[in-house]
Design an enzyme around this catalytic site. Structure first.
Site, short mmCIF file in Angstrom:
data_model
loop_
_atom_site.label_atom_id
_atom_site.label_comp_id
_atom_site.label_asym_id
_atom_site.label_seq_id
_atom_site.Cartn_x
_atom_site.Cartn_y
_atom_site.Cartn_z
CG ASP A 77 -2.27 -0.26 0.69
OD1 ASP A 77 -3.21 0.21 0.45
OD2 ASP A 77 -2.30 -1.89 1.11
CB CYS A 122 2.45 -5.63 3.77
SG CYS A 122 4.28 -5.20 4.34
CG ASP A 123 -1.28 -2.56 4.91
OD1 ASP A 123 -0.22 -2.82 5.23
OD2 ASP A 123 -1.81 -1.07 5.01
CE LYS A 124 -5.66 -3.03 2.23
NZ LYS A 124 -4.49 -2.32 2.83
CB CYS A 196 5.70 0.82 8.43
SG CYS A 196 6.37 0.73 7.12
CD GLU A 445 -3.37 3.18 2.66
OE1 GLU A 445 -3.72 2.30 3.53
OE2 GLU A 445 -3.00 3.60 2.17
CB SER A 471 -2.56 5.04 6.36
OG SER A 471 -1.30 3.89 6.40
#
Length: 556
Positions: A77, A122-124, A196, A445, A471
């Site tokens: 992302d 990560c995110d997804k 992150c 986002e 985010s």
């Protein structure tokens, strides 16, 4: 042991093909364990996952299984996020979550594998893998790729490409930060691989995976390529073979009670609002009755114990050293379902007997929380009949209640341009619509416009509401995920410049000061904008995705 892989391995043509990839007769007598690896050279979250996979393979071999690895895509992302000049790219990141789930399902079912180790960061990617685990209902275990260690510049902690970089870029574009400082922050932001290092969506999902019981204790927060992580990866390989032999499946682990535990941990750690989308999607795959009302109820009754960036001062590696997910669950034990099964083969309660809190500054006690309620709040009202979500822990006291005139934009680009040009003023409410799952399409986002608001110093006087998402790195009065979205005929689509918007987070209220007759009259005149996509995977998402309150999943 009754292995479903025997459907394939006992037949001569298929046995011949498997020998063609180097398997022996002895290998084919063992449980066949799929390793879904999201290794990629396209992001720091996935660049190191081959090493982790090597340790998983070792564990599977030691335990008497045969590892068979395949890959999924893995989009970042951040790489398509705040201030990207061509942010159309980010329309793909949320839809690719569902593509990951589909691809893992296809690989497992087409090859009749006996168990699954899913590796992602990560995110997804994490929710996509967990959706697949829940959908398949075979023995499965999740291995998180780990957190990035924070960088530092002039005494300032920088957690990857997240909060600090987004806000600093807003300041730089507004002329409030020098190019020398900006360049130095870029150089120092990402010192290691991993997600992150703040409690942003990637790390929040790692925490959820462990809290659900799908990840081994300690796996949800361990720093990337730390030797402790590699030992956990090897143990995960051993454990999946044990789970296959014991017949313990992902659906035995992902229960309604386990999901409630995970929601409480998300709230106690101030995790990302994006996780609400993913909790809904995972719950749907597992056949669980979970909705926004339940999430808000649990958040109201769960104290925020961990002041983690961006809601507090500590990084995720510091959270890990303080006791991590097991430590915070030990604190929350009186509120949790302790009899839930986990991938250790033992209950949560049994696991927590070995847990400890090593730093009370990072994991506060129940009687002395960082904040009395969890980090997530669900707002409703005539602007969001089916709900909207805000990370209340990242909103200043001053902006918990705000009434302001609407400034309406039909895209994030238009809103960002207006903010940076000084056309948005103190006290106003920026409305960004047609950015939901269908309207975007892809539900980008709204990170650039938030960064612009911070860059102009408006974060304590201007709110943002949207049917888009955020985010996990952002902070400030940002209310998103409004359902139904504007493109589905939600009231957000008929807001006009100058309408008075009321945001009341403590009372969970999001309203436009219009009466029902006025809203009905406007909706009667509303027409849906034309579809934007004529080919490719986004065409299906634009037509068949659900609103955020249902997880933004494909519903053909």
């Amino acid at each position: 042991m009754d292995l479903r892989s025997r459907n394939i391995t006992l037949e001569p043509p298929q046995r011949a093909l498997l020998k063609g990839v180097g398997l022996s007769d002895e290998d084919l007598e063992l449980p066949l364990i799929g390793i879904a690896n999201s290794f990629s050279e396209l992001s720091p979250g996935h660049i190191h996952l081959r090493t982790i996979s090597d340790y998983v393979r070792r564990g599977i071999r030691y335990a008497g299984g045969t590892p068979l690895e395949f890959n999924t895509i893995a989009l970042c992302d951040g790489l398509s996020g705040a201030f990207v000049r061509h942010k159309e790219a980010q329309r793909y990141t949320l839809p690719h979550r569902d593509l990951i789930a589909d691809s893992v399902e296809m690989a497992i079912e087409a090859n009749q594998l006996d168990g699954l180790v899913a590796i992602g960061t990560c995110d997804k990617i994490v929710p996509g893998m967990l959706m697949a685990c829940a959908r398949l209902g075979i023995p499965a275990i999740f291995v998180f790729g780990g957190s990035m260690l924070p960088g530092r510049y002039k005494g300032r902690v920088i957690c990857g490409g997240a909060t600090e970089m987004i806000e600093a870029t807003g300041q730089y574009k507004a002329g409030a930060l020098s190019k020398e400082d900006m360049d130095a922050m870029v150089e120092n932001a990402c010192p290691t691989p991993g997600a992150c290092g703040a409690m942003v969506t990637g790390n929040s999902m790692g925490v959820i995976a462990e809290a659900l019981g799908m990840g081994l204790p300690g796996s949800g927060t361990v720093p990337a390529l730390d030797m402790r992580q590699l030992r956990l990866a090897e143990l995960a390989g051993r454990r999946i073979v044990s789970l296959v032999r014991a017949g313990i499946t992902a659906r035995d682990v992902i229960s309604r009670e386990a999901m409630e535990n995970a929601i409480r941990v998300l709230c106690a750690t101030g995790g990302s609002t994006n996780c609400i989308l993913h909790i809904m999607a995972i719950s749907r795959e597992a056949g669980l009755d979970v909705d926004l009302d339940l999430i808000d109820e649990l958040s109201r009754r769960t104290p925020h114990l961990c002041p983690l960036i961006p809601s507090g001062e500590f990084s995720v590696p510091e959270f890990h050293d303080a006791g991590g997910v097991q430590g915070v669950m030990k604190r929350l034990a009186p509120l949790l379902h302790l009899d839930c099964m986990t991938v250790t083969g033992e209950t949560l309660g049994k696991n927590l007997e070995r847990a400890e809190v090593r730093d009370e500054r990072v994991i506060r006690p129940l009687h002395d929380p960082y904040k009395p309620e969890g980090g997530i709040a669900v707002l409703k009202g005539n602007l969001a009949p089916e709900g909207a979500v805000v990370k209340q822990s990242a909103v200043s006291e001053r902006m918990q209640y705000h009434v302001g005139r609407a400034r309406v934009f039909d895209s994030e680009e238009d809103a960002t341009e207006a903010v940076l040009a000084g056309k948005v003023h103190e006290g106003e409410v920026v409305v960004v619509r047609y950015e939901g799952p269908k309207g975007g399409p892809g539900m980008r986002e709204m990170t650039t416009v938030i960064g612009a608001i911070w860059g102009k110093g408006l974060q304590n006087s201007v709110s943002l509401i949207t049917d888009g998402r955020f985010s996990g790195a952002i902070r400030g009065p940002a209310i998103g995920y409004i359902s139904p979205e504007a493109a589905e005929g939600g009231p957000l689509g008929v807001i006009e410049d100058g309408d008075l918007i009321e945001i009341d987070i403590p009372r969970r209220k999001l309203e436009v000061r219009l009466d029902e007759a006025q809203i009905r009259e406007r909706l009667a005149r509303w027409t849906r904008p034309a579809f934007k996509v004529e080919r490719g995977c986004l065409r299906m998402y634009e037509r068949f995705s659900s609103s955020a309150n249902k997880g933004a999943v494909i519903e053909p």
